[in-house]
Design an enzyme around this catalytic site. Structure first.
Site, PDB file in Angstrom:
ATOM      1  N   THR B  45     -19.404   0.029 -32.861  1.00 31.19           N
ATOM      2  CA  THR B  45     -20.197   0.752 -31.628  1.00 31.19           C
ATOM      3  C   THR B  45     -21.004   1.639 -32.183  1.00 31.19           C
ATOM      4  OG1 THR B  45     -18.469   2.367 -30.870  1.00 31.19           O
ATOM      5  CG2 THR B  45     -18.051   0.191 -30.156  1.00 31.19           C
ATOM      6  N   CYS B  46     -21.651   2.532 -31.087  1.00 28.58           N
ATOM      7  CA  CYS B  46     -22.476   3.481 -31.641  1.00 28.58           C
ATOM      8  C   CYS B  46     -21.714   4.823 -31.901  1.00 28.58           C
ATOM      9  CB  CYS B  46     -23.347   3.804 -30.681  1.00 28.58           C
ATOM     10  SG  CYS B  46     -22.649   4.567 -29.024  1.00 28.58           S
ATOM     11  N   ASN B  47     -20.288   4.590 -31.519  1.00 23.81           N
ATOM     12  CA  ASN B  47     -19.232   6.015 -31.909  1.00 23.81           C
ATOM     13  C   ASN B  47     -18.411   5.802 -33.017  1.00 23.81           C
ATOM     14  OD1 ASN B  47     -20.500   7.772 -30.354  1.00 23.81           O
ATOM     15  ND2 ASN B  47     -19.451   7.114 -28.484  1.00 23.81           N
ATOM     16  N   SER B 103     -12.058   7.821 -27.008  1.00 21.65           N
ATOM     17  CA  SER B 103     -13.461   7.807 -26.900  1.00 21.65           C
ATOM     18  C   SER B 103     -14.192   9.262 -26.530  1.00 21.65           C
ATOM     19  CB  SER B 103     -14.042   7.196 -25.543  1.00 21.65           C
ATOM     20  OG  SER B 103     -13.670   5.780 -25.729  1.00 21.65           O
ATOM     21  N   GLN B 110     -17.317   1.768 -21.014  1.00 20.14           N
ATOM     22  CA  GLN B 110     -18.074   0.662 -22.214  1.00 20.14           C
ATOM     23  C   GLN B 110     -17.382  -0.092 -23.115  1.00 20.14           C
ATOM     24  OE1 GLN B 110     -19.329   3.691 -20.899  1.00 20.14           O
ATOM     25  NE2 GLN B 110     -21.356   3.730 -21.151  1.00 20.14           N
ATOM     26  N   GLY B 183     -35.266   1.198 -23.392  1.00 19.18           N
ATOM     27  CA  GLY B 183     -33.989   0.469 -23.489  1.00 19.18           C
ATOM     28  C   GLY B 183     -33.140   0.011 -22.100  1.00 19.18           C
ATOM     29  N   ALA B 184     -32.544  -1.022 -22.310  1.00 18.35           N
ATOM     30  CA  ALA B 184     -31.763  -1.296 -21.015  1.00 18.35           C
ATOM     31  C   ALA B 184     -30.202  -1.366 -21.136  1.00 18.35           C
ATOM     32  CB  ALA B 184     -32.064  -2.712 -20.545  1.00 18.35           C
ATOM     33  N   GLY B 185     -29.698  -0.818 -22.151  1.00 16.16           N
ATOM     34  CA  GLY B 185     -28.565  -0.809 -22.353  1.00 16.16           C
ATOM     35  C   GLY B 185     -27.700  -0.151 -21.216  1.00 16.16           C
ATOM     36  N   MET B 187     -25.331   2.622 -21.502  1.00 13.01           N
ATOM     37  CA  MET B 187     -25.325   3.962 -21.537  1.00 13.01           C
ATOM     38  C   MET B 187     -26.574   4.844 -20.960  1.00 13.01           C
ATOM     39  SD  MET B 187     -23.260   5.921 -24.509  1.00 13.01           S
ATOM     40  CE  MET B 187     -23.855   5.480 -25.897  1.00 13.01           C
TER      41      MET B 187
END
Lengths: 271, 422
Positions: B45-47, B103, B110, B183-185, B187
């Site tokens: 993931t991005c994290n 997180s 998410q 972007g349509a994500g 977050m």
């Protein structure tokens, strides 16, 4: 001019400065009543200063000038430092207190011009001085808010976002900084005009042209004029406004506190 | 298990290591194809990027060697950013991740979706086996339990609120301000939603596929714009939320510099939620541009977390319990074949003895034969009852030595064979 009312006023300003500089140390009751303290202090201050000037047959001198500046900044704090903006008081109330402190220990000197003009109208001095002080108060706020702007900007840029005392938003500070500068500029202009009129009427022209304080003030007036102009025309706001007001106010304080002891002219305080 | 996350590695490193879904499939194939792992589960993931693997032949060094091929942004080793867990700790870690307890925003919703997707990818790649299969299903179950049984995730201070908080530090209030969402994500949408409810006047939406931009714009009452128009609109908005999956920066310093001049030096607030980043970091050095990335939002978010720590403690207790239960169930699975072998061996012996007594049994009628059969079965069952209970108990306590000892008495060895040499 160390009178009992003045000492009480200094005490009030001093306590509020202390509360601002070291939050959480003084009892809550004092912190909550900071506004009231300054309000009472400024009222006493006004009567003491105005009374001495208008009815006490005291000609304006160095201590009175400092005292008037201190009063102006205290009033400026009352106007600006409401709830959310109170944090900028950190930069204002100590300034007010220190200036008054200086005024109380400063040697009693009279402005040279007052000697040159034995028939000075009793209202000319308070009006000229009052307008100048209003201008100074505006620039003081502009300076304090400008410093706060740079602090907030630095935090955001360095991403230091938590665990620090909350300051107003960047754009809010920018707006107040501009308005205060505009306010200061208007009163400085009026102060210069009244000063000029007074000089033209009471002095035989000529001699004021050589007065360093007049020239210095003209430079400051130009400086603020440029600051306002570049903002309105080119949109140089924010950091530029803050830097302009910090430099300009430093110049004003220098002019008020030290210039007259370095050079001579009719604004200079006589022996 | 080994991995890196926002706790150990800055965004510069994470954006280098993050895998797309296609890459995840590729790596899973590689891990198994090259004999690194028997089973593998890759969460990116991005994290965080985490690899859960059952090393082939039990040699963890194989995974370490595979990992060492990956490098940081300046070609440096990733070693300082890595953390490792094994055994029960790895299980607890996966549960904590899935429950959003690890997180940046504790309780954020998410991560569960991301874990679910990762499980699906691994399943489809056939990378989940006897251990990771049940474990990955279990972690989704635990996450659901935590969500329903604890206060984690309720009244949460999300990334959206962090964005609003920062915007307020810059603008004071958002009334009359305009924002651009790229972007349509999820977050990005969350931040946009929070800004809108804080008073934002207008929202523009740009996306790689214009249809999706139109969809998202409709959802928020915003205006869709083409991705190629982003630079033109920079001067007309006050906030930019970049959260697209683009691999190259979309917003560069030159465009922002031009936009700031057109904006007459009013501040421009940029939030870059994407990994890899959408906004060139050099933009943050421009005078009136205030750029924040995912890591920066962390400290803003942390301020809102104190109220939820109690819930997090509760959730953690639940996670620990579930991990224990899972370890037990694992042990039971391990002991299952051995118990089967023991039961089969006993049955074999019973049948042998019956066969041996054939002559004697022949004198009995059918009822008599049935009675003998039932009696011998009952006898075997009664004899094994106590030992089997003891084996299960020892397994549950994780006492492998005792399990082996009891089974050895019955001639069942470690592999579940009966060791009778036949």
């Amino acid at each position: 001019m160390t009178t009992i009312p003045y000492i009480l006023v200094l005490l009030a300003y001093g306590i509020v400065s202390f509360v601002h500089l070291l939050p959480g140390v003084a009892p809550r009751a004092v912190e909550e009543r900071a506004r009231l303290l300054v309000m009472v202090g400024a009222t006493v201050h006004l009567f003491e200063l105005g009374g001495l000037l208008m009815f006490g047959a005291v000609a304006p001198g160095y201590p009175e000038a400092l005292s008037a500046a201190s009063f102006g900044i205290a009033v400026a704090w009352l106007v600006v430092a409401r709830d959310r903006l109170s944090s900028i008081g950190v930069f204002l109330t100590p300034l007010s207190a220190v200036m008054l402190g200086f005024a109380l220990i400063a040697p009693r000197h009279q402005v040279a011009a007052m000697d040159a003009d034995p028939v000075a109208p009793s209202l000319a001095a308070p009006i000229h001085l009052g307008l100048m002080v209003a201008g100074l108060a505006g620039f003081a706020v502009s300076f304090a808010v400008g410093v706060a702007y740079l602090v907030v900007r630095d935090r955001l840029k360095r991403r230091k976002l938590s665990g620090l005392p909350r300051l107003p938003a960047l754009e809010t500070l920018d707006r107040i900084q501009f308005r205060a500068m505009l306010f200061g500029f208007v009163f400085l202009t009026l102060g210069i005009v009244t000063g000029g009129a007074w000089a033209a009427w009471s002095l035989d022209g000529g001699s004021w042209v050589a007065d360093p304080k007049v020239w210095f003030t003209a430079v400051i007036w130009l400086w603020y004029g440029v600051a306002l102009q570049v903002r309105l025309v080119a949109g140089w706001r924010g950091r530029w406004g803050a830097l302009f007001s910090i430099v300009g106010f430093t110049g004003m304080v220098f002019s008020l506190v030290a210039l007259d002891s370095l050079v001579s002219g009719f604004h200079a305080y006589g022996p | 298990m080994l991995g890196l996350s926002y706790r150990t590695a800055p965004v510069e490193v994470r954006e280098r290591v993050a895998f797309s879904e296609v890459e995840v499939r590729e790596r899973l194939g590689q891990l198994r194809g090259q004999g690194v792992c028997d089973e593998a589960f890759l969460l990116s993931t991005c994290n965080r990027v985490e690899l859960y693997g059952v090393p082939a032949h039990g040699e963890a060094a194989r995974i370490e060697r595979w990992m060492a091929q990956h490098r940081g942004p300046r070609g440096e080793s990733l070693e300082p950013y890595l953390y490792r867990h094994s055994g029960r700790d790895a299980i607890v870690h996966l549960f904590r991740v899935a429950c959003a307890l690890d997180s940046l925003v504790v309780g954020e919703p998410q991560i569960l979706g991301q874990v679910r997707d990762a499980v699906k990818v691994a399943e489809e790649s056939g990378a989940l086996g006897r251990l990771l299969g049940p474990l990955s299903r279990r972690c989704l179950h635990v996450a659901k339990r935590v969500r329903t049984e604890t206060a984690v995730g309720r009244g949460r201070v999300g990334i959206g609120n962090a964005g609003v908080d920062l915007a307020r530090q810059i603008f004071g209030d958002l009334v009359g301000k305009r924002a651009l969402l790229i972007g349509a994500g999820e977050m990005g949408r969350e931040v946009a939603k929070a800004l809108l409810s804080a008073g934002l006047a207008e929202l523009l939406v740009a996306n790689r596929t214009f249809e999706r931009a139109v969809e998202v714009a409709e959802q928020f009452g915003g205006t869709p714009i083409g991705m190629d128009r982003v630079a033109d609109y920079l001067s007309r908005v006050d906030v930019v939320i970049a959260a697209s999956g683009a691999t190259e920066p979309i917003i560069r310093p030159a465009e922002v510099r031009a936009a700031i001049r057109l904006r007459r030096y009013r501040p421009l607030f940029l939030v870059d939620l994407a990994v890899p980043r959408n906004v060139d970091p050099a933009v943050g050095e421009l005078d009136e541009a205030y750029l924040f990335n995912v890591d920066d939002l962390e400290q803003v978010v942390e301020r809102g977390q104190h109220g939820r720590s109690q819930a997090a403690v509760e959730a953690l207790r639940l996670v620990e319990q579930e991990a224990d239960a899972f370890v037990v169930s694992l042990a039971e699975i391990d002991v299952g074949p051995k118990i089967g072998a023991l039961v089969r061996a006993a049955e074999h012996m019973r049948e042998l003895e019956i066969a041996r007594s054939q002559r004697l049994l022949a004198t009995l009628d059918d009822d008599g034969k049935k009675a003998v059969d039932a009696m011998t079965r009952a006898l075997v069952k009664r004899l094994l009852d106590e030992p089997l209970r003891a084996v299960r108990e020892a397994a549950r306590a994780g006492d492998a030595a005792r399990v082996a000892q009891i089974l050895a008495v019955f001639g069942v060895n470690e592999d579940g064979g009966t060791g009778e040499g036949r």
